[in-house]
Design an enzyme around this catalytic site. Structure first.
Site, PDB file in Angstrom:
ATOM      1  CG  ASP A  60      -1.719   1.222   1.381  1.00  0.00           C
ATOM      2  OD1 ASP A  60      -2.194   1.707   0.350  1.00  0.00           O
ATOM      3  OD2 ASP A  60      -1.861   1.732   2.502  1.00  0.00           O
ATOM      4  CB  THR A  95      -1.547   5.697  -1.861  1.00  0.00           C
ATOM      5  OG1 THR A  95      -1.641   4.284  -1.852  1.00  0.00           O
ATOM      6  CG2 THR A  95      -2.593   6.252  -0.931  1.00  0.00           C
ATOM      7  CB  THR A  96       1.012   2.999  -5.726  1.00  0.00           C
ATOM      8  OG1 THR A  96       0.792   2.281  -4.517  1.00  0.00           O
ATOM      9  CG2 THR A  96       2.377   2.663  -6.248  1.00  0.00           C
ATOM     10  CG  ASP A 392      -6.353   0.988   0.452  1.00  0.00           C
ATOM     11  OD1 ASP A 392      -6.411   1.722   1.452  1.00  0.00           O
ATOM     12  OD2 ASP A 392      -5.339   0.858  -0.239  1.00  0.00           O
TER      13      ASP A 392
END
Length: 544
Positions: A60, A95-96, A392
Site C-alpha cells: 500500500d 496512493t501509489t 482501501d
C-alpha cells in the site's frame, strides 16, 4: 574593496537556481523508485523494518511512504500527497498512482528545466493540462443508476474487487469484495467509517473470515465464576459502566489505627457493603449484560453469575463507544441512577468461540447500524496487511456510493487522457506545445508500470493501446491475465472517477510546488548531536 556582508549564521547551507530545482526533482525520483514496483495486481510487496525491529509487509503506497523516513524536504511533498490521497476525507486508494504520476511528470519536465525554460511557464502549462484532463474524466465517466439496487450492488462489488486485485489478498477478492459491500451497505446514509470494526484473530484460513451484523469484540480478562454465567440472551438490557467493581487494595501509605478486632472488622465490612450496594443497584436496574471499562473482580463476577447476569470488565474504549452508539444507553460512572433511559438494548447477545478466542457479539442493534469484520489468517503481518487492504476497499465503496461515477481502470483512462493532451498540444504554439506533450507522455507511466510489474513487454502493449485509442476505443487498457489489451469497461475493471481526479490534481499540485522552489536554506543545527564533542576523560575532569 567591497566589505564582505555576512547575512546568515555561519554553517548555513544555501543552494539556489536551476541546480536546486534539478536536485529536488532527482530526490523525488528516488522516492518514486522505492514504490514503483508495488503498482497493480502483479505488484511486489515491500518489507520495512523500523528502528524498534517491528517489520511490516505491505504494498500500500501510503503505508510504505509513512514508514520510509524521508528527510529530504522536497521529497517529503510526495509523502504528503500519498497521505492526503489515503486520508479519510478524500479517497483511501490510488496512493501509489499519485506518487508515480507526480514523479513521472517531474521526470519528463526535467529536461526543460535543464534547457533553461522558466519554471513559471512550465507550471502554467501543467495547470492547464491537469484542468483539461479533469474535464475529460468528468465527460467520460459513467454514472451509476442508484434506483436499481441489484445493479448498484454489482457495480460496488466490481469496484471493491478492482481495489483488492492489487493487494496481498487478491486470491480471495470475490469473498472480500462481497463482504466489504455488505459492510458498507449495512451502515446508514452518512456511512461513518468508525462503525465498521475490524478484528483480527490469528489462526484458521482467510476464508473463515466472517461479517457480523452488529458489534463484536474479544472477550476480556475474566475471573472465576464467569463459566456459570449464561452465554446468550434475547432482548437483554445492557449496562455500560466506567466503574471498578472489585475490592480495592489499601493504599501503601494509608494508615488506620484500630484498638480491637471489631473496629477492624467494621472497616472491612464497610468496604464489602460499598461493593455489594453497587452490585445490588446494578441488579435492580434490570440489566442483564454489564460491560465496564474498568476491571470487574471475582466477587462481582460470582454475584452476577448467581443472578444469571453476564459481565465483562476492561472492555476497550472504542468497543464500548461503538456498543453505546449501536445499542443506545450511556456510559455511566456511577450506579446511583441506573434506569431504562441509560441502559442499552439489542435483539440478541451471545458469546461464541472463534478460533482460540471467545467473542462477545451483539446483533440487532436498534440505534445505529454497525457491523464488525472478523479476519482470520496465518501470520500477524499478513492479517495487518489484510486489514489495510480492506480499509482501501471500504473507502472505495464509500466513495462510489457518494460520487456515483466510474471510469475503467488498468491504465485505460490514463492512455485516453494522454491522447487528448497530445492532440491538444498540436493546436497551441510556443514552448507550451512541448511541455503539454511531455505531460501527455508522463500519464503513460501507469499502464507502462502495470506492464513492467507483470513482466510484459511494455512498449509493445503501449503501442497497441495507442492504436486502439486512436481508433476511438476509449476504454481499452492493459489486461494482466491475457498479457494483452482489452476493453476494461466490459471486463469490469472499474474505479471511481473521483479517485482519478484526486490523484491527477494532487500529483499536479505537488509537481507545481516542487518546480516553484528555487532556493533551499538549511539552518545549522542548534545544539544538535552533530557538533564536535570534547574528548573523553577519565572522570572528575582528569584527561585520559
Amino acid at each position: 574593496m567591497q566589505p564582505q556582508i555576512i547575512l546568515l549564521k555561519e554553517g548555513t547551507e544555501s543552494s539556489q537556481g536551476k541546480p536546486q530545482v534539478v536536485s529536488n526533482i532527482n530526490a523525488c525520483q528516488a522516492v518514486v523508485d522505492a514504490i514503483r514496483t508495488t503498482l497493480g495486481p502483479r505488484g511486489m510487496d515491500k518489507l520495512i523494518v523500523d528502528n524498534s525491529g517491528k517489520s511490516t509487509i505491505s504494498n500500500d503506497g501510503a503505508t510504505i511512504m509513512k514508514l520510509l523516513d524521508v528527510v529530504h524536504p522536497a521529497a517529503k511533498t510526495l509523502v504528503d500527497i500519498a497521505k492526503s490521497q489515503d486520508a479519510e476525507a478524500s479517497v483511501g486508494d490510488g496512493t501509489t498512482s499519485v506518487v508515480l504520476l507526480a514523479g513521472e511528470i517531474l521526470k519528463q519536465i526535467k529536461s526543460f528545466v535543464e534547457d533553461g525554460v522558466h519554471p513559471r511557464i512550465i507550471i502554467k502549462s501543467l495547470r492547464k493540462a491537469i484542468q483539461l484532463a479533469v474535464d475529460k474524466i468528468n465527460s467520460l465517466a459513467l454514472k451509476i443508476k442508484v434506483e436499481d439496487k441489484a445493479e448498484q450492488r454489482r457495480i460496488l462489488e466490481k469496484c471493491a474487487a478492482t481495489a483488492l486485485s492489487s493487494k496481498l489478498i487478491h486470491q480471495q477478492k470475490d469473498l472480500f469484495s462481497k463482504m466489504v459491500v455488505d459492510a458498507v451497505l449495512f451502515l446508514d446514509e452518512l456511512l461513518p467509517l468508525n462503525m465498521i470494526g475490524i478484528k483480527k484473530i490469528a489462526g484458521g484460513a482467510l476464508e473463515d473470515s466472517i461479517l457480523v451484523a452488529g458489534v463484536a469484540f474479544k472477550k476480556t480478562f475474566s475471573y472465576a465464576g464467569f463459566e456459570m454465567q449464561p452465554k446468550n440472551y434475547a432482548n437483554p438490557k445492557i449496562a455500560l459502566l466506567n466503574i471498578e467493581l472489585e475490592l480495592k487494595a489499601e493504599r501503601d501509605n494509608a494508615e488506620i489505627r484500630v484498638n480491637n478486632v471489631e473496629e477492624y472488622q467494621k472497616v472491612v465490612d464497610a468496604e464489602w457493603k460499598i461493593l455489594y450496594d453497587k452490585l445490588d443497584k446494578i441488579h435492580k436496574s434490570g440489566a442483564q449484560v454489564v460491560l465496564s471499562k474498568l476491571p470487574i473482580g471475582d466477587v462481582a463476577t460470582q454475584y452476577f453469575a448467581d443472578r444469571d447476569m453476564f459481565c465483562a470488565g476492561r472492555v476497550p474504549d472504542e468497543d464500548l463507544k461503538r456498543t453505546m452508539k449501536a445499542c443506545g444507553g450511556a456510559v455511566m460512572s456511577t450506579v446511583q441512577d441506573l434506569n431504562d433511559s441509560v441502559l442499552g438494548s439489542c435483539e440478541s447477545f451471545e458469546e461464541v468461540q472463534i478460533g482460540g478466542e471467545r467473542f462477545n457479539i451483539f446483533t440487532g442493534c436498534p440505534n445505529a447500524r454497525t457491523c464488525t469484520i472478523v479476519l482470520r489468517g496465518g501470520a500477524e503481518q499478513f492479517l495487518e496487511e489484510t486489514e489495510r487492504s480492506l480499509h482501501d476497499a471500504i473507502m472505495i465503496v464509500r466513495r462510489t456510493i457518494k460520487h456515483d461515477a466510474v471510469v475503467a481502470g488498468g491504465g485505460a483512462i490514463e492512455i485516453e487522457l494522454s491522447r487528448v493532451l497530445r492532440e491538444h498540444s498540436r493546436t497551441i504554439a510556443g514552448k507550451e506545445q512541448q511541455i503539454m506533450g511531455a505531460i501527455a507522455k508522463a500519464l503513460e507511466i501507469i499502464p507502462r508500470q502495470l506492464c513492467d510489474n507483470a513482466g510484459f513487454d511494455a512498449t509493445n502493449i503501449l503501442n497497441k493501446l495507442r492504436q486502439k485509442h486512436a481508433q476511438g476505443h476509449c476504454w481499452y487498457g492493459v489486461d494482466i491475465t491475457k498479457e494483452d489489451v482489452s476493453d476494461n469497461m466490459e471486463a469490469c475493471v472499474w474505479e471511481p472517477a473521483i479517485v482519478k481526479i484526486n490523484a491527477l490534481t494532487a500529483a499536479g499540485e505537488a509537481a507545481c510546488q516542487i518546480l516553484s522552489v528555487d532556493e533551499t536554506v538549511r539552518n545549522p543545527k542548534s545544539g544538535g548531536d552533530d557538533g564536535p564533542r570534547p574528548p573523553m576523560g577519565r572522570g572528575r575532569g582528569r584527561p585520559m
